[in-house]
Scaffold this active site. Sequence first.
Site, PDB file in Angstrom:
ATOM      1  N   GLY A  46       0.829  -1.197   0.000  1.00 32.50           N
ATOM      2  CA  GLY A  46       0.000   0.000   0.000  1.00 32.50           C
ATOM      3  C   GLY A  46       0.862   1.244   0.000  1.00 32.50           C
ATOM      4  O   GLY A  46       2.031   1.203   0.396  1.00 32.50           O
ATOM      5  N   GLN A  51       3.005  10.000   1.232  1.00 32.99           N
ATOM      6  CA  GLN A  51       4.290   9.282   1.230  1.00 32.99           C
ATOM      7  C   GLN A  51       5.133   9.616   0.010  1.00 32.99           C
ATOM      8  O   GLN A  51       6.335   9.349   0.008  1.00 32.99           O
ATOM      9  CB  GLN A  51       4.066   7.767   1.280  1.00 32.99           C
ATOM     10  N   CYS A  91       6.119  -0.195   6.954  1.00 32.93           N
ATOM     11  CA  CYS A  91       5.709   0.966   6.167  1.00 32.93           C
ATOM     12  C   CYS A  91       6.868   1.361   5.260  1.00 32.93           C
ATOM     13  O   CYS A  91       8.016   1.391   5.711  1.00 32.93           O
ATOM     14  CB  CYS A  91       5.369   2.119   7.109  1.00 32.93           C
ATOM     15  N   LEU A  92       6.559   1.667   4.000  1.00 30.35           N
ATOM     16  CA  LEU A  92       7.619   2.063   3.064  1.00 30.35           C
ATOM     17  C   LEU A  92       8.324   3.343   3.519  1.00 30.35           C
ATOM     18  O   LEU A  92       9.445   3.607   3.101  1.00 30.35           O
ATOM     19  CB  LEU A  92       7.040   2.237   1.657  1.00 30.35           C
ATOM     20  N   HIS A 133      -4.154   1.356   7.804  1.00 33.28           N
ATOM     21  CA  HIS A 133      -2.794   1.918   7.818  1.00 33.28           C
ATOM     22  C   HIS A 133      -2.689   3.074   6.816  1.00 33.28           C
ATOM     23  O   HIS A 133      -2.165   4.152   7.142  1.00 33.28           O
ATOM     24  CB  HIS A 133      -1.792   0.807   7.482  1.00 33.28           C
ATOM     25  N   GLU A 134      -3.215   2.849   5.607  1.00 37.05           N
ATOM     26  CA  GLU A 134      -3.090   3.879   4.564  1.00 37.05           C
ATOM     27  C   GLU A 134      -3.972   5.099   4.870  1.00 37.05           C
ATOM     28  O   GLU A 134      -3.565   6.250   4.621  1.00 37.05           O
ATOM     29  CB  GLU A 134      -3.427   3.307   3.186  1.00 37.05           C
ATOM     30  N   HIS A 137      -2.326   7.387   7.138  1.00 37.61           N
ATOM     31  CA  HIS A 137      -1.353   8.276   6.484  1.00 37.61           C
ATOM     32  C   HIS A 137      -2.018   9.581   6.038  1.00 37.61           C
ATOM     33  O   HIS A 137      -1.406  10.655   6.095  1.00 37.61           O
ATOM     34  CB  HIS A 137      -0.768   7.604   5.233  1.00 37.61           C
TER      35      HIS A 137
HETATM   36 NI    NI Z   1       2.795   3.288   5.530  1.00 33.50          NI
END
Ligand code: NI
Length: 163
Positions: A46, A51, A91-92, A133-134, A137
């Site tokens: 995701g 991000q 998380c990226l 989670h997304e 963000h």
């Molecule tokens: Ni993330």
Amino acid sequence: MALRQIREIGDEILLKISKPVTAMTKRTEELIEDMIETMYTADGVGLAAPQVGVLKRVVVIDVSEEGDEPIVLINPEVLETSGEQTGNEGCLSVPGKTGVVTRPNYAKVKALNEDMEEFIIEGEGLLARALLHEIDHLNGVLYVDKVEGELLDTAAISEEKEQ
Ligand code: NI
């Protein structure tokens, strides 16, 4: 399409609240295409627009085995959650780290698709986790604030991650 640079923890943009998308534009279409490409290249499940440094309420998710079924969510809203799951999350924007987070096991989310048409998506397990989670963000929230115990190096728990 182009890869976008993924912002990492410490970058203030990750703590900001993203703005709703009011109309589909060429620029937003390109953002979505780039986000999908960036997510797959980074081997993530995701990615949220902040991000990649864009404060728009846009999320892409793909929790499929093959990694070829991207879901695009514009202006997503959580309608309902239930149950509980506790597991490792990453998380990226927090590369090389993982931590244990408890979240609902089910989430029902309303969003717009790329044609700005409303749809409802229901997810359990990993999909519910990814959706929540997304969406976090978009509200400037990182999972590291929800981690129970220590944030660990992924290398240290690689065997668990392979499950
Ligand atoms: Ni993330």
